[in-house]
Design an enzyme around this catalytic site. Structure first.
Site, PDB file in Angstrom:
ATOM      1  N   CYS A 103       0.850  -1.190   0.000  1.00  0.00           N
ATOM      2  CA  CYS A 103       0.000   0.000   0.000  1.00  0.00           C
ATOM      3  C   CYS A 103       0.885   1.239   0.000  1.00  0.00           C
ATOM      4  O   CYS A 103       1.885   1.315   0.711  1.00  0.00           O
ATOM      5  CB  CYS A 103      -0.976  -0.023   1.174  1.00  0.00           C
ATOM      6  SG  CYS A 103      -0.556   1.046   2.536  1.00  0.00           S
ATOM      7  N   GLU A 104       0.520   2.198  -0.840  1.00  0.00           N
ATOM      8  CA  GLU A 104       1.383   3.358  -1.005  1.00  0.00           C
ATOM      9  C   GLU A 104       1.251   4.352   0.147  1.00  0.00           C
ATOM     10  O   GLU A 104       2.025   5.284   0.238  1.00  0.00           O
ATOM     11  CB  GLU A 104       1.109   4.048  -2.343  1.00  0.00           C
ATOM     12  CG  GLU A 104      -0.246   4.714  -2.449  1.00  0.00           C
ATOM     13  CD  GLU A 104      -0.470   5.293  -3.849  1.00  0.00           C
ATOM     14  OE1 GLU A 104       0.227   4.890  -4.793  1.00  0.00           O
ATOM     15  OE2 GLU A 104      -1.349   6.155  -3.977  1.00  0.00           O
ATOM     16  N   HIS A 172      -5.431  -5.988   4.010  1.00  0.00           N
ATOM     17  CA  HIS A 172      -4.423  -4.926   4.100  1.00  0.00           C
ATOM     18  C   HIS A 172      -3.789  -4.942   5.481  1.00  0.00           C
ATOM     19  O   HIS A 172      -4.481  -4.767   6.486  1.00  0.00           O
ATOM     20  CB  HIS A 172      -5.071  -3.567   3.840  1.00  0.00           C
ATOM     21  CG  HIS A 172      -5.541  -3.407   2.425  1.00  0.00           C
ATOM     22  ND1 HIS A 172      -4.979  -2.501   1.555  1.00  0.00           N
ATOM     23  CD2 HIS A 172      -6.498  -4.061   1.724  1.00  0.00           C
ATOM     24  CE1 HIS A 172      -5.574  -2.595   0.376  1.00  0.00           C
ATOM     25  NE2 HIS A 172      -6.504  -3.523   0.463  1.00  0.00           N
ATOM     26  N   CYS A 174      -2.084  -2.744   6.807  1.00  0.00           N
ATOM     27  CA  CYS A 174      -2.236  -1.456   7.495  1.00  0.00           C
ATOM     28  C   CYS A 174      -3.573  -1.399   8.236  1.00  0.00           C
ATOM     29  O   CYS A 174      -3.724  -0.613   9.175  1.00  0.00           O
ATOM     30  CB  CYS A 174      -2.068  -0.286   6.525  1.00  0.00           C
ATOM     31  SG  CYS A 174      -3.196  -0.251   5.140  1.00  0.00           S
TER      32      CYS A 174
HETATM   33 ZN   LIG Z   1      -2.239   1.423   3.941  1.00  0.00          ZN
END
Ligand SMILES: [Zn+2]
Length: 211
Positions: A103-104, A172, A174
Protein backbone atom coordinates in the site's frame (compact mmCIF):
# COMPACT_ATOMS: atom_id res chain seq x y z
CA UNK A 1 20.02 7.36 -14.61
CA UNK A 2 21.31 4.80 -12.15
CA UNK A 3 18.48 5.35 -9.69
CA UNK A 4 15.82 4.97 -12.32
CA UNK A 5 17.25 1.80 -13.79
CA UNK A 6 17.67 0.15 -10.46
CA UNK A 7 18.28 -3.40 -11.55
CA UNK A 8 21.08 -4.75 -13.61
CA UNK A 9 20.06 -5.42 -17.16
CA UNK A 10 20.04 -9.16 -17.26
CA UNK A 11 17.06 -10.80 -15.53
CA UNK A 12 17.82 -13.25 -12.80
CA UNK A 13 16.09 -16.36 -14.03
CA UNK A 14 14.63 -17.84 -17.16
CA UNK A 15 15.62 -15.30 -19.76
CA UNK A 16 12.11 -13.97 -20.37
CA UNK A 17 13.51 -10.51 -20.94
CA UNK A 18 11.26 -7.81 -19.60
CA UNK A 19 9.35 -9.76 -17.05
CA UNK A 20 11.53 -12.38 -15.40
CA UNK A 21 11.87 -12.25 -11.66
CA UNK A 22 14.75 -9.97 -10.80
CA UNK A 23 17.16 -11.51 -8.33
CA UNK A 24 19.95 -9.08 -9.01
CA UNK A 25 20.17 -5.70 -7.45
CA UNK A 26 21.74 -2.42 -8.31
CA UNK A 27 24.61 -2.06 -5.85
CA UNK A 28 24.41 1.74 -5.71
CA UNK A 29 20.69 1.64 -4.92
CA UNK A 30 21.17 -1.02 -2.24
CA UNK A 31 23.81 1.16 -0.59
CA UNK A 32 21.70 4.31 -0.83
CA UNK A 33 18.62 2.69 0.74
CA UNK A 34 20.66 0.79 3.33
CA UNK A 35 22.45 3.94 4.53
CA UNK A 36 19.11 5.64 5.12
CA UNK A 37 17.65 2.58 6.75
CA UNK A 38 20.49 2.55 9.29
CA UNK A 39 19.30 6.02 10.34
CA UNK A 40 15.72 4.82 10.51
CA UNK A 41 16.74 1.99 12.84
CA UNK A 42 18.51 4.57 15.05
CA UNK A 43 15.41 6.81 14.99
CA UNK A 44 13.36 3.83 16.17
CA UNK A 45 15.66 3.48 19.18
CA UNK A 46 17.59 0.52 17.88
CA UNK A 47 21.30 -0.08 17.63
CA UNK A 48 21.95 -0.82 13.95
CA UNK A 49 25.38 -2.21 14.83
CA UNK A 50 24.17 -5.04 17.03
CA UNK A 51 24.69 -8.47 15.56
CA UNK A 52 21.13 -9.25 14.50
CA UNK A 53 20.69 -5.92 12.73
CA UNK A 54 24.10 -5.59 11.15
CA UNK A 55 23.01 -6.76 7.70
CA UNK A 56 19.37 -5.73 8.03
CA UNK A 57 19.64 -2.43 6.12
CA UNK A 58 21.04 -4.25 3.07
CA UNK A 59 18.38 -6.96 3.34
CA UNK A 60 15.62 -4.37 3.57
CA UNK A 61 17.07 -2.52 0.58
CA UNK A 62 17.02 -5.69 -1.52
CA UNK A 63 13.57 -6.68 -0.29
CA UNK A 64 12.19 -3.26 -1.19
CA UNK A 65 13.70 -3.46 -4.65
CA UNK A 66 12.18 -6.87 -5.18
CA UNK A 67 8.78 -5.83 -3.83
CA UNK A 68 8.68 -2.92 -6.28
CA UNK A 69 10.26 -4.59 -9.31
CA UNK A 70 7.05 -4.04 -11.26
CA UNK A 71 8.38 -0.57 -12.16
CA UNK A 72 10.92 -2.36 -14.38
CA UNK A 73 8.25 -4.32 -16.26
CA UNK A 74 6.03 -3.41 -19.19
CA UNK A 75 2.69 -5.18 -18.63
CA UNK A 76 1.39 -4.47 -22.14
CA UNK A 77 4.55 -5.99 -23.59
CA UNK A 78 3.97 -9.11 -21.48
CA UNK A 79 0.56 -9.53 -23.17
CA UNK A 80 1.84 -8.67 -26.64
CA UNK A 81 4.50 -11.38 -26.32
CA UNK A 82 1.80 -14.10 -26.42
CA UNK A 83 -1.22 -12.91 -28.42
CA UNK A 84 -2.78 -15.21 -30.99
CA UNK A 85 -5.51 -14.81 -33.57
CA UNK A 86 -8.40 -17.04 -32.59
CA UNK A 87 -12.12 -17.03 -33.24
CA UNK A 88 -13.09 -18.27 -29.76
CA UNK A 89 -15.77 -15.90 -28.48
CA UNK A 90 -16.68 -17.27 -25.06
CA UNK A 91 -15.64 -15.97 -21.67
CA UNK A 92 -12.07 -16.82 -20.60
CA UNK A 93 -11.54 -16.79 -16.83
CA UNK A 94 -8.40 -17.06 -14.72
CA UNK A 95 -9.38 -16.99 -11.08
CA UNK A 96 -7.59 -17.10 -7.71
CA UNK A 97 -4.43 -15.41 -8.99
CA UNK A 98 -2.25 -14.79 -5.94
CA UNK A 99 -1.50 -11.14 -5.44
CA UNK A 100 1.08 -9.39 -3.26
CA UNK A 101 1.42 -5.64 -3.23
CA UNK A 102 2.43 -2.70 -1.02
CA UNK A 103 0.00 0.00 0.00
CA UNK A 104 1.38 3.36 -1.01
CA UNK A 105 0.11 5.08 2.13
CA UNK A 106 1.94 2.97 4.70
CA UNK A 107 4.32 0.84 2.62
CA UNK A 108 2.78 -2.20 4.27
CA UNK A 109 1.69 -5.31 2.37
CA UNK A 110 -1.73 -6.03 1.07
CA UNK A 111 -2.38 -9.41 -0.44
CA UNK A 112 -5.14 -11.64 -1.68
CA UNK A 113 -6.59 -12.88 -4.91
CA UNK A 114 -7.32 -11.48 -8.32
CA UNK A 115 -9.90 -12.87 -10.73
CA UNK A 116 -9.76 -11.90 -14.39
CA UNK A 117 -12.09 -12.60 -17.29
CA UNK A 118 -12.26 -11.42 -20.86
CA UNK A 119 -14.31 -12.22 -23.94
CA UNK A 120 -12.06 -12.35 -27.00
CA UNK A 121 -12.70 -10.47 -30.21
CA UNK A 122 -10.45 -12.24 -32.69
CA UNK A 123 -7.46 -12.48 -30.34
CA UNK A 124 -6.58 -14.48 -27.26
CA UNK A 125 -3.58 -14.27 -24.95
CA UNK A 126 -1.50 -17.03 -23.34
CA UNK A 127 -3.20 -17.75 -20.01
CA UNK A 128 0.01 -17.61 -18.01
CA UNK A 129 0.46 -13.98 -19.06
CA UNK A 130 -2.49 -12.73 -17.02
CA UNK A 131 -0.89 -13.55 -13.64
CA UNK A 132 2.28 -11.87 -14.91
CA UNK A 133 0.35 -8.73 -15.70
CA UNK A 134 -1.12 -8.81 -12.19
CA UNK A 135 2.39 -9.08 -10.77
CA UNK A 136 3.80 -6.31 -12.95
CA UNK A 137 1.22 -3.86 -11.54
CA UNK A 138 1.11 -5.29 -8.00
CA UNK A 139 4.87 -5.10 -7.45
CA UNK A 140 4.76 -1.35 -7.06
CA UNK A 141 3.44 1.05 -4.47
CA UNK A 142 -0.28 0.79 -5.04
CA UNK A 143 -3.80 1.26 -3.80
CA UNK A 144 -6.13 -1.63 -4.45
CA UNK A 145 -8.56 0.52 -6.43
CA UNK A 146 -5.94 1.73 -8.91
CA UNK A 147 -4.37 -1.71 -9.17
CA UNK A 148 -7.74 -3.12 -10.24
CA UNK A 149 -8.22 -0.46 -12.90
CA UNK A 150 -4.58 -0.68 -14.12
CA UNK A 151 -4.99 -4.40 -14.81
CA UNK A 152 -8.34 -3.90 -16.53
CA UNK A 153 -7.08 -1.05 -18.72
CA UNK A 154 -3.95 -2.91 -19.77
CA UNK A 155 -5.96 -5.92 -20.97
CA UNK A 156 -8.61 -3.73 -22.58
CA UNK A 157 -6.15 -1.55 -24.48
CA UNK A 158 -3.76 -4.31 -25.52
CA UNK A 159 -6.12 -7.13 -26.40
CA UNK A 160 -9.14 -5.02 -27.42
CA UNK A 161 -11.61 -7.75 -26.43
CA UNK A 162 -15.41 -7.61 -26.19
CA UNK A 163 -15.03 -6.95 -22.49
CA UNK A 164 -12.77 -7.32 -19.44
CA UNK A 165 -13.61 -8.02 -15.80
CA UNK A 166 -11.23 -7.75 -12.87
CA UNK A 167 -12.08 -8.47 -9.23
CA UNK A 168 -9.55 -8.19 -6.40
CA UNK A 169 -10.13 -9.37 -2.84
CA UNK A 170 -7.36 -8.38 -0.45
CA UNK A 171 -6.38 -8.02 3.17
CA UNK A 172 -4.42 -4.93 4.10
CA UNK A 173 -1.81 -5.17 6.82
CA UNK A 174 -2.24 -1.46 7.50
CA UNK A 175 -5.77 -2.32 8.60
CA UNK A 176 -4.87 -5.58 10.35
CA UNK A 177 -1.77 -4.49 12.28
CA UNK A 178 -2.40 -0.86 13.04
CA UNK A 179 -5.21 1.62 13.44
CA UNK A 180 -8.57 -0.09 13.51
CA UNK A 181 -7.13 -3.63 13.78
CA UNK A 182 -9.89 -5.29 11.82
CA UNK A 183 -8.24 -8.65 11.46
CA UNK A 184 -10.60 -10.36 9.11
CA UNK A 185 -11.97 -7.64 6.90
CA UNK A 186 -11.36 -8.09 3.19
CA UNK A 187 -11.60 -5.27 0.69
CA UNK A 188 -13.17 -6.11 -2.65
CA UNK A 189 -12.72 -3.97 -5.76
CA UNK A 190 -13.91 -4.57 -9.29
CA UNK A 191 -13.59 -3.01 -12.72
CA UNK A 192 -15.41 -3.92 -15.93
CA UNK A 193 -15.52 -2.94 -19.58
CA UNK A 194 -17.72 -3.74 -22.57
CA UNK A 195 -19.84 -6.88 -22.32
CA UNK A 196 -19.25 -7.11 -18.58
CA UNK A 197 -21.27 -3.95 -18.12
CA UNK A 198 -24.38 -5.97 -18.99
CA UNK A 199 -26.08 -7.59 -16.01
CA UNK A 200 -26.25 -11.04 -17.57
CA UNK A 201 -22.55 -11.36 -18.46
CA UNK A 202 -21.41 -9.81 -15.21
CA UNK A 203 -23.65 -12.14 -13.20
CA UNK A 204 -22.28 -15.16 -15.07
CA UNK A 205 -18.71 -14.06 -14.34
CA UNK A 206 -19.42 -13.49 -10.66
CA UNK A 207 -21.13 -16.90 -10.44
CA UNK A 208 -18.16 -18.62 -12.12
CA UNK A 209 -15.67 -17.09 -9.68
CA UNK A 210 -17.91 -18.10 -6.81
CA UNK A 211 -19.19 -14.69 -5.70
ZN1 LIG B 1 -2.24 1.42 3.94
Amino acid sequence: MALNKRFLDQPGTNGDAGYARNDQYNAATVKSIADKYRDILRDLGENPNREGLEKTPERVAKALQFLTHGYQLDPAEILRSAMFNEEYQQMVIVKDIELYSLCEHHVLPFFGKCHIAYIPKGRIVGLSKLPRVVDAFARRLQVQERLTVDIRNCIEETLKPQGVAVVIEAQHMCMVMRGIQKQHSIATTSAFTGEFNTDKTRAEFLRLIGR
